[in-house]
Design an enzyme around this catalytic site. Structure first.
Site, mmCIF file in Angstrom:
data_model
loop_
_atom_site.group_PDB
_atom_site.id
_atom_site.type_symbol
_atom_site.label_atom_id
_atom_site.label_comp_id
_atom_site.label_asym_id
_atom_site.label_seq_id
_atom_site.Cartn_x
_atom_site.Cartn_y
_atom_site.Cartn_z
ATOM 1 N N GLU A 35 0.880 -1.161 0.000
ATOM 2 C CA GLU A 35 0.000 0.000 0.000
ATOM 3 C C GLU A 35 0.916 1.209 0.000
ATOM 4 O OE1 GLU A 35 -2.262 0.794 3.535
ATOM 5 O OE2 GLU A 35 -3.604 2.181 2.491
ATOM 6 N N ARG A 260 4.891 -13.124 9.732
ATOM 7 C CA ARG A 260 5.686 -11.960 9.403
ATOM 8 C C ARG A 260 6.996 -11.994 10.185
ATOM 9 N NH1 ARG A 260 1.968 -7.736 10.805
ATOM 10 N NH2 ARG A 260 3.245 -6.567 9.348
ATOM 11 N N LYS A 270 4.453 0.205 10.573
ATOM 12 C CA LYS A 270 4.558 1.462 9.839
ATOM 13 C C LYS A 270 4.169 2.625 10.738
ATOM 14 C CE LYS A 270 3.372 0.057 5.123
ATOM 15 N NZ LYS A 270 2.304 0.151 4.119
#
Length: 556
Positions: A35, A260, A270
């Site tokens: 994204e 992850r 983020k």
RNA sequence: UGACUCAUGGUGUAAAGGUAGCACUACAGAUUUUGAUUCUGUCUGUUAAGGUUCGAAUCCUUAUGAGUCAACCA
């Protein structure tokens, strides 16, 4: 098949199984779907290596697809940086660069399709009302009063949503699935919401945007992605992912989840990284202490080192916390092969060589990298005054110290053996300079002295020495899992994560190397360094990438 | 106390019912004109309890622990 290829991770097993069963004709197409709302970090690097690695291994392709369905948080700025980072890492998506926003019309048509089947409806409830009626994992939800609108009514309303006849938040399109499902994602999830923020690519063309769940799988399907790999938190979304694909009747991409990457002594979200940048706790997204690809790159980590790291952490479904030492190992492994060896004294101690002619200067040959026979040589000057490292001399050495002591010997790397004959102290009693004698017949490469000093130390000739600014980086946090501590994660930042040393003296070759665009160095016996982007030929600034392993200084 | 997922040395990851292996870390030793590199060696492991089986890390049951999910974010 080589031996190493026999050890497959669970995703490779799925892929090989699909190939064996001729699923999709053996075609393999993966995708990396960032994204554009932030910079890529080492966790993304793992995903990039996985997706591109998989397609390369099995003769497939990988699409780069920007998941740009939320104009509120996304910006073009990020698109270029993301592409740049992927390229730098060493991957090429060719012309397969896509945007979810390219599919807005098709996704809209999919929504109309579901409405026509009576499987989607326009809801007038507010966000809070919808949340309240959703129930809880143990309590079934309550139907919205608008759940049973007619197909015609829904069609009209949805079209009016698209035409901008309603305000943001006034209406949404929801899938009609199961309000009693134990999986909260199946309780009539929202498919479309109204947003008047202009989109970075489609501008004002749309004022309704599909939600992640109604965009991601659809984009996968449109592109014919065979294996859609994402992280574990999307496990609960898979039934919905499949429900949409089944009910629209489109290409059956398969979602596969893996764990992850988590690294100790750092944060990876983020949101938290953005906080560090916004609050000026780091110098930017490319601060060498950041786990971003840009940061690591500026730190001097190499693309190959990062790729090897991504491979060695493995792919599995279990939550993990990788030790920083594995990353450092991967980086050192590559740097050891490619870094140019130079001598830089970080904490200079002046040494006068009494029996060396005062005005004599010789140039000595040194190897750029003894690990690489093709790396060539460069020259270093030698004279009667040099600098050595403060810590390489001790008056009263502890046992097993085998550097320079009064009356002791040491080899100067690539030069001569010296003997310390006298020591001078400053007013505080600290060693301020050394007087030594050298052995002319001990010259490196033609040593006939028969002397056997216990060690070799690095040094820099004083008249030609360059002033170098060193930026010494260390872990950003003092605790292994900053996110899991009490209070704000920022309270656990390491106050010494950056130490600047402006006293270092480097050999003159460094300037030539800078002009020749040499990047990675090993400062002998100390650490790997890289020129910082702020360097000029008159002011060299070096970032410490990672220290050399040091089995001597450990015990203290 | 709902659903889904996971559980193997300090860390990470293999072993598809048949010798618990590999890498990192740590610690020894050898080599070394970098106390680096390289090489050799050592330490430490199947969450627990039952069951199936000649044989279980693996299959079954239960327990325990961990992660994810109730955004008009992705």
């Amino acid at each position: 098949m080589s031996e190493e290829n026999k050890v497959l991770n669970f995703i490779e097993e799925i892929v090989e199984d699909d190939i064996r069963n001729n699923r999709h004709g053996g075609r393999i197409l993966t995708r990396f779907p960032p994204e554009p709302n932030g910079y890529l970090h080492i966790g993304h690097a793992k995903s990039i290596c996985l997706n591109f690695g998989l397609s390369m291994k099995y003769g497939g392709k990988t699409n780069l697809r920007f998941d740009d369905t939320n104009p509120v948080t996304e910006e073009v700025e990020y698109i270029e940086s993301i592409k740049d980072d992927i390229k730098w890492l060493g991957f090429d998506w060719g012309n397969r660069e896509f945007f979810a926003s390219d599919y807005f019309q098709q996704i809209f048509n999919f929504a109309v399709n579901l409405i026509k089947q009576g499987k989607a409806y326009v809801d007038d409830l507010s966000s809070e009302e919808i949340a309240n009626l959703k129930g809880s994992p143990t309590i079934a939800g309550t139907p919205s009063p608008h759940r049973d609108r007619t197909v015609e009514e829904n069609l009209t309303l949805f079209e009016e949503m698209r035409q901008g006849k309603f305000k943001e938040g006034e209406k949404v399109l929801r899938a009609k699935i199961d309000l009693a499902s134990p999986n909260m994602h199946m309780r009539d999830p929202i498919m479309y919401r109204i947003l008047f923020t202009p989109h970075h690519r489609t501008g004002k063309e749309w004022c309704i945007y599909p939600m992640y769940d109604f965009a991601h799988g659809q984009s996968d399907s449109i592109e014919g992605i065979t294996h859609s790999i994402c992280t574990l938190e999307f496990e609960n979304h898979r039934p919905l992912y499949n429900w949409y694909i089944d009910n629209i009747g489109i290409f059956p991409s398969r979602q596969i989840e893996f764990a992850r990457l988590n690294l100790n002594y750092t944060v990876m979200s983020k949101r938290k990284l953005l906080q560090l940048v916004k609050e000026n706790l780091v110098s930017g997204w490319d601060d060498p202490r950041m786990p971003t690809i840009r940061g690591m790159r500026r730190r001097g980590y190499t693309a190959l080192g990062l790729r090897n790291f991504a491979t060695s952490v493995g792919i599995a479904k279990r939550n993990n916390l990788i030790e920083l030492s594995l990353l450092e190992h991967s980086v050192r492994e590559d740097l050891n092969k490619i870094a140019t060896r130079v001598m830089v004294v970080s904490d200079p101690l002046r040494v006068e060589i009494l029996n060396y002619p005062k005005d004599k200067l010789e140039w000595l040959q040194v190897e750029n990298n003894s690990e690489d026979p093709n790396s060539g040589k460069h020259e270093i000057p030698f004279s009667a005054t040099i600098f050595i490292e403060q810590e390489d001399y001790m008056d009263n050495p502890p046992p097993k110290f085998f550097r320079l002591t009064k009356g002791g010997l040491a080899r100067l790397k690539s030069a001569y053996i010296i003997e310390c004959v006298d020591v001078e102290y400053d007013e505080l009693g600290k060693v301020s300079s050394l007087k030594c004698n050298y052995f002319p017949e001990s010259k490196s490469g033609s040593d006939t002295s028969g002397l056997k000093p216990k060690t070799t130390i690095h040094w820099v000739e004083s008249n030609h020495a360059l002033d170098i600014s060193l930026r010494l980086y260390d872990r950003l946090f003092t605790v292994e899992e900053p996110d899991k501590q009490e209070g704000d994660f920022k309270e656990y930042m390491n106050p010494n994560s950056l130490v600047i040393n402006n006293n270092a003296k480097g050999e003159p070759y460094l300037k030539t190397a800078f002009l020749d665009n040499v990047k990675h160095f090993q400062f002998l016996r100390k650490a790997y360094y890289v020129f910082d982007q702020d360097s000029t030929s008159d002011k060299l600034i070096c970032n410490r990438t990672v220290e050399l392993k040091d089995t001597f200084s450990k015990p203290k």
